[in-house]
Design a protein around this motif. Structure first.
Motif, PDB file in Angstrom:
ATOM      1  N   GLY A  31       0.814  -1.221   0.000  1.00 11.46           N
ATOM      2  CA  GLY A  31       0.000   0.000   0.000  1.00 11.46           C
ATOM      3  C   GLY A  31       0.844   1.266   0.000  1.00 11.46           C
ATOM      4  N   GLY A  32       2.108   1.128   0.348  1.00  4.37           N
ATOM      5  CA  GLY A  32       3.014   2.274   0.365  1.00  4.37           C
ATOM      6  C   GLY A  32       2.805   3.220   1.534  1.00  4.37           C
ATOM      7  N   HIS A  33       1.926   2.860   2.469  1.00  5.25           N
ATOM      8  CA  HIS A  33       1.595   3.829   3.515  1.00  5.25           C
ATOM      9  C   HIS A  33       2.543   3.840   4.692  1.00  5.25           C
ATOM     10  CE1 HIS A  33      -1.410   5.637   1.310  1.00  5.25           C
ATOM     11  NE2 HIS A  33      -1.992   6.237   2.335  1.00  5.25           N
ATOM     12  N   ALA A  37      -2.442 -11.320   1.218  1.00  8.79           N
ATOM     13  CA  ALA A  37      -1.569 -10.248   1.714  1.00  8.79           C
ATOM     14  C   ALA A  37      -1.955  -8.866   1.197  1.00  8.79           C
ATOM     15  CB  ALA A  37      -0.126 -10.550   1.337  1.00  8.79           C
ATOM     16  N   GLY A  38      -2.485  -8.802  -0.028  1.00  7.02           N
ATOM     17  CA  GLY A  38      -2.784  -7.497  -0.618  1.00  7.02           C
ATOM     18  C   GLY A  38      -4.137  -6.927  -0.223  1.00  7.02           C
ATOM     19  N   THR A  39      -4.835  -7.588   0.680  1.00  3.36           N
ATOM     20  CA  THR A  39      -6.158  -7.115   1.103  1.00  3.36           C
ATOM     21  C   THR A  39      -6.007  -5.847   1.949  1.00  3.36           C
ATOM     22  OG1 THR A  39      -6.768  -9.455   1.195  1.00  3.36           O
ATOM     23  CG2 THR A  39      -8.327  -7.886   2.133  1.00  3.36           C
ATOM     24  N   ILE A  57      -2.734  -5.783   4.800  1.00  2.00           N
ATOM     25  CA  ILE A  57      -2.357  -6.659   5.926  1.00  2.00           C
ATOM     26  C   ILE A  57      -0.941  -7.193   5.720  1.00  2.00           C
ATOM     27  CG2 ILE A  57      -3.456  -8.734   4.903  1.00  2.00           C
ATOM     28  CD1 ILE A  57      -4.206  -9.522   7.816  1.00  2.00           C
ATOM     29  N   GLY A  58      -0.587  -7.505   4.484  1.00  4.34           N
ATOM     30  CA  GLY A  58       0.754  -8.025   4.217  1.00  4.34           C
ATOM     31  C   GLY A  58       1.823  -6.992   4.542  1.00  4.34           C
ATOM     32  N   ILE A 118       8.360 -12.970   0.213  1.00  6.69           N
ATOM     33  CA  ILE A 118       7.152 -12.151   0.181  1.00  6.69           C
ATOM     34  C   ILE A 118       6.053 -12.810   1.009  1.00  6.69           C
ATOM     35  CG2 ILE A 118       5.343 -11.208  -1.328  1.00  6.69           C
ATOM     36  CD1 ILE A 118       7.370 -11.132  -3.583  1.00  6.69           C
ATOM     37  N   VAL A 119       5.401 -12.024   1.837  1.00  8.34           N
ATOM     38  CA  VAL A 119       4.220 -12.527   2.550  1.00  8.34           C
ATOM     39  C   VAL A 119       3.093 -12.642   1.536  1.00  8.34           C
ATOM     40  CG1 VAL A 119       2.482 -11.987   4.301  1.00  8.34           C
ATOM     41  CG2 VAL A 119       4.898 -11.537   4.770  1.00  8.34           C
ATOM     42  N   THR A 120       2.474 -13.803   1.469  1.00  7.04           N
ATOM     43  CA  THR A 120       1.399 -14.008   0.490  1.00  7.04           C
ATOM     44  C   THR A 120       0.019 -14.002   1.131  1.00  7.04           C
ATOM     45  OG1 THR A 120       1.759 -16.378   0.702  1.00  7.04           O
ATOM     46  CG2 THR A 120       2.844 -15.279  -1.150  1.00  7.04           C
ATOM     47  N   ALA A 121      -0.066 -14.410   2.393  1.00  6.36           N
ATOM     48  CA  ALA A 121      -1.365 -14.450   3.075  1.00  6.36           C
ATOM     49  C   ALA A 121      -1.149 -14.584   4.577  1.00  6.36           C
ATOM     50  CB  ALA A 121      -2.182 -15.629   2.577  1.00  6.36           C
ATOM     51  N   VAL A 122      -2.192 -14.274   5.325  1.00  4.35           N
ATOM     52  CA  VAL A 122      -2.159 -14.520   6.771  1.00  4.35           C
ATOM     53  C   VAL A 122      -3.371 -15.393   7.103  1.00  4.35           C
ATOM     54  CG1 VAL A 122      -2.033 -13.511   9.071  1.00  4.35           C
ATOM     55  CG2 VAL A 122      -1.114 -12.246   7.119  1.00  4.35           C
ATOM     56  N   GLU A 123      -3.105 -16.488   7.818  1.00  4.28           N
ATOM     57  CA  GLU A 123      -4.175 -17.421   8.161  1.00  4.28           C
ATOM     58  C   GLU A 123      -4.467 -17.343   9.657  1.00  4.28           C
ATOM     59  OE1 GLU A 123      -3.324 -21.449   7.021  1.00  4.28           O
ATOM     60  OE2 GLU A 123      -5.341 -22.139   7.605  1.00  4.28           O
ATOM     61  N   PHE A 124      -5.732 -17.090   9.986  1.00  3.36           N
ATOM     62  CA  PHE A 124      -6.148 -16.963  11.386  1.00  3.36           C
ATOM     63  C   PHE A 124      -7.073 -18.126  11.745  1.00  3.36           C
ATOM     64  CE2 PHE A 124      -5.458 -12.659   9.801  1.00  3.36           C
ATOM     65  CZ  PHE A 124      -4.699 -12.065  10.813  1.00  3.36           C
ATOM     66  N   PRO A 125      -6.731 -18.880  12.811  1.00  5.46           N
ATOM     67  CA  PRO A 125      -7.651 -19.938  13.229  1.00  5.46           C
ATOM     68  C   PRO A 125      -8.960 -19.330  13.753  1.00  5.46           C
ATOM     69  CG  PRO A 125      -5.678 -19.893  14.623  1.00  5.46           C
ATOM     70  CD  PRO A 125      -5.539 -18.785  13.659  1.00  5.46           C
TER      71      PRO A 125
END
Ligand SMILES: Cc1cc2nc3c(=O)[nH]c(=O)nc-3n(C[C@H](O)[C@H](O)[C@H](O)COP(=O)(O)OP(=O)(O)OC[C@H]3O[C@@H](n4cnc5c(N)ncnc54)[C@H](O)[C@@H]3O)c2cc1C
Ligand code: FES
Ligand code: FES
Lengths: 264, 154
Positions: A30-32, A70-72, A108-109, A158-165
């Motif tokens: 996101g560059g933020h 990750a890009g969400t 999130i990534g 590169i982070v591709t996703a985050v998985e939350f139980p």
């Protein structure tokens, strides 16, 4: 702000390749965090590899876990009706990151990769026992966040996703710095499927951390009153113009109680 | 320098940019659209807010080259046929500005709030949603009143 080469690959493998080729490359989501850092001259990479072209966004709710690409953006996470039902604390956390414009761009990534000691997401990752998916491996949050602005990521990873139980209950409460909106103290609490509780604190120390005493008390009974009399020591916590270490230590218990009371 | 194309306020535009050219620099310096302001260098003030593909973003914190081929709307793109947009009209009617520096960002943010939250906005929602827009003059009272009225008339 120094100039740099810019590429926007469409495939994750090409992004890794571009990074391997670059002299001093940086990924950009996101560059933020990255763009303000470049503007202040705190970093001057030779190459920017924009991950926006990967278009890896989306939230998938499974039987046992939620996978967020990750890009969400924070706005997408906050607005997800399905996530609000599945892990309400996580959706609420995303809705409180920065301001609406920041939430439209920040991802999130980017947030977990950056691991700012005052960022919100790392607390959710740690308290929910998330798994960080990367181009190379899957890493437990406990192993991923390694200290102030540092993670277990390699330069070309590169982070591709985050998985939350999925958990029984989750809640987040933050005391934002009124100017930056980052957490002065933020506490994420979760009651796992087996009833055991996890508590993670952001903003207070040099990096996100868990509080064993609170976890034990909440595992016995998941209620705000369980935290009465449990204090976190101020030694090692951040002291700055915004708040002393003692003040932050006090806030941890206050925010933890609020998080438990808000948990759904 | 790479050349990029973009649709700005409904018109196709193109121009050469460097990697580091910010979207706000492209809008102001290349296209002469100086309605979008720069009020800080910390991404906090919101004076630079424009819409990119329908979403409010801070144009000081986006690379122009990353916005290639997107649709951008700036404050100059709101009025239609010489008639102010209802949100602009509401800021005028309710005196939602003093020096006017924050106003373009406020109005672009306000139009975005209506898109996301609808036309019926209460004061708490408006204040919360304007967290990313700082005004050093007004004390916000009239801005909030303007956004409320502008939303209702959109
Ligand atoms: C005004 C303002 C207020 C803010 N308030 C808050 C707040 O309240 N709470 C909060 O938590 N955050 C806040 N932020 C930070 C915001 O959430 C950022 O968007 C986020 O921390 C970084 O995400 P990004 O997608 O913008 O990443 P970027 O800025 O693009 O990248 C950040 C870093 O991560 C790396 N990176 C990015 N994506 C990946 C990836 N997939 N794999 C590997 N490395 C990667 C980059 O190389 C860079 O080093 C705020 C920011 C601003 C400007
Ligand atoms: S100029 Fe963009 S946020 Fe201040
Ligand atoms: S009217 Fe002057 S900054 Fe808002």
């Amino acid at each position: 702000m120094e100039n740099f080469n810019y590429v926007r690959p469409a495939k994750v493998a090409d992004a890794v390749k571009a990074m391997k080729k670059a002299k001093d490359g940086k990924f950009m989501a996101g560059g933020h965090t990255l763009i303000p850092t470049l503007k202040q001259g705190l970093a001057s990479p030779t190459d920017i590899i924009d991950l926006g072209g990967l278009k890896n966004t989306g939230i998938k709710i499974g039987a046992k876990s939620v996978v967020i690409q990750a890009g969400t953006t924070h706005a997408e996470v906050a607005a997800s009706k399905e996530l609000k039902k599945a892990i309400p604390g996580l959706a609420a956390l995303a809705g409180g990151i920065g301001d609406p414009h920041v939430r439209h761009k920040g991802t999130i990534g980017g947030s977990v990769s950056n691991n700012d000691p005052a960022a919100d997401y790392p607390s959710a990752c740690l308290a929910l026992g998330a798994t960080i998916h990367t181009t190379d491996r899957k890493l437990a949050a406990d192993k991923f966040f390694t200290g102030m602005f540092s993670t277990a990521l390699k330069d070309t990873e590169i982070v591709t996703a985050v998985e939350f139980p999925l958990v029984k209950k989750s809640g987040y409460a933050k005391f934002p710095n009124p100017a930056s909106l980052y957490a002065m103290v933020g506490v994420f609490v979760a009651q796992g499927a087996d009833g055991s509780a996890r508590v993670a604190v952001t903003g207070a120390g040099p990096g996100v951390f868990r509080v064993a005493d609170m976890e034990a008390a909440l595992s016995r009974k998941f209620a705000g009153s369980s935290l009465d009399g449990i204090a976190v020591k101020s030694k090692g916590l951040n002291s700055d113009m915004h708040a002393s270490a003692e003040y932050r230590a006090h806030l941890i218990t206050v925010m933890a109680k609020r998080a438990v009371e808000a948990a759904k | 320098m790479p050349a990029i194309t973009m649709k700005v306020n409904g018109q196709a535009v193109c121009g050469d940019v460097e990697g580091r050219t910010l979207l706000v620099e492209f809008l102001r310096d290349k296209l002469g659209l100086t309605g979008t302001h720069v009020g800080c260098d910390t991404s906090q003030c919101g004076a630079c807010v424009v819409h990119v593909d329908g979403k409010a973003v801070k144009s000081c914190t986006a690379l122009a080259i990353s916005c290639a081929d997107s649709e951008v709307t700036t404050i100059e793109g709101l009025a239609r046929n010489g008639k102010l947009h209802p949100m602009q009209e509401a800021f005028r009617e309710h005196h939602g500005l003093q020096c006017g520096f924050c106003t373009p960002g406020m109005i672009m943010a306000a139009v975005d709030i209506v898109k996301r939250k609808g036309k019926k906005l209460d004061e708490d929602t408006i204040r919360h949603e304007l967290e990313g827009n700082i005004c050093r003059c007004t004390g916000y009272q009239n801005i909030v009143a303007a956004v409320k009225a502008g939303a209702a008339s959109m």
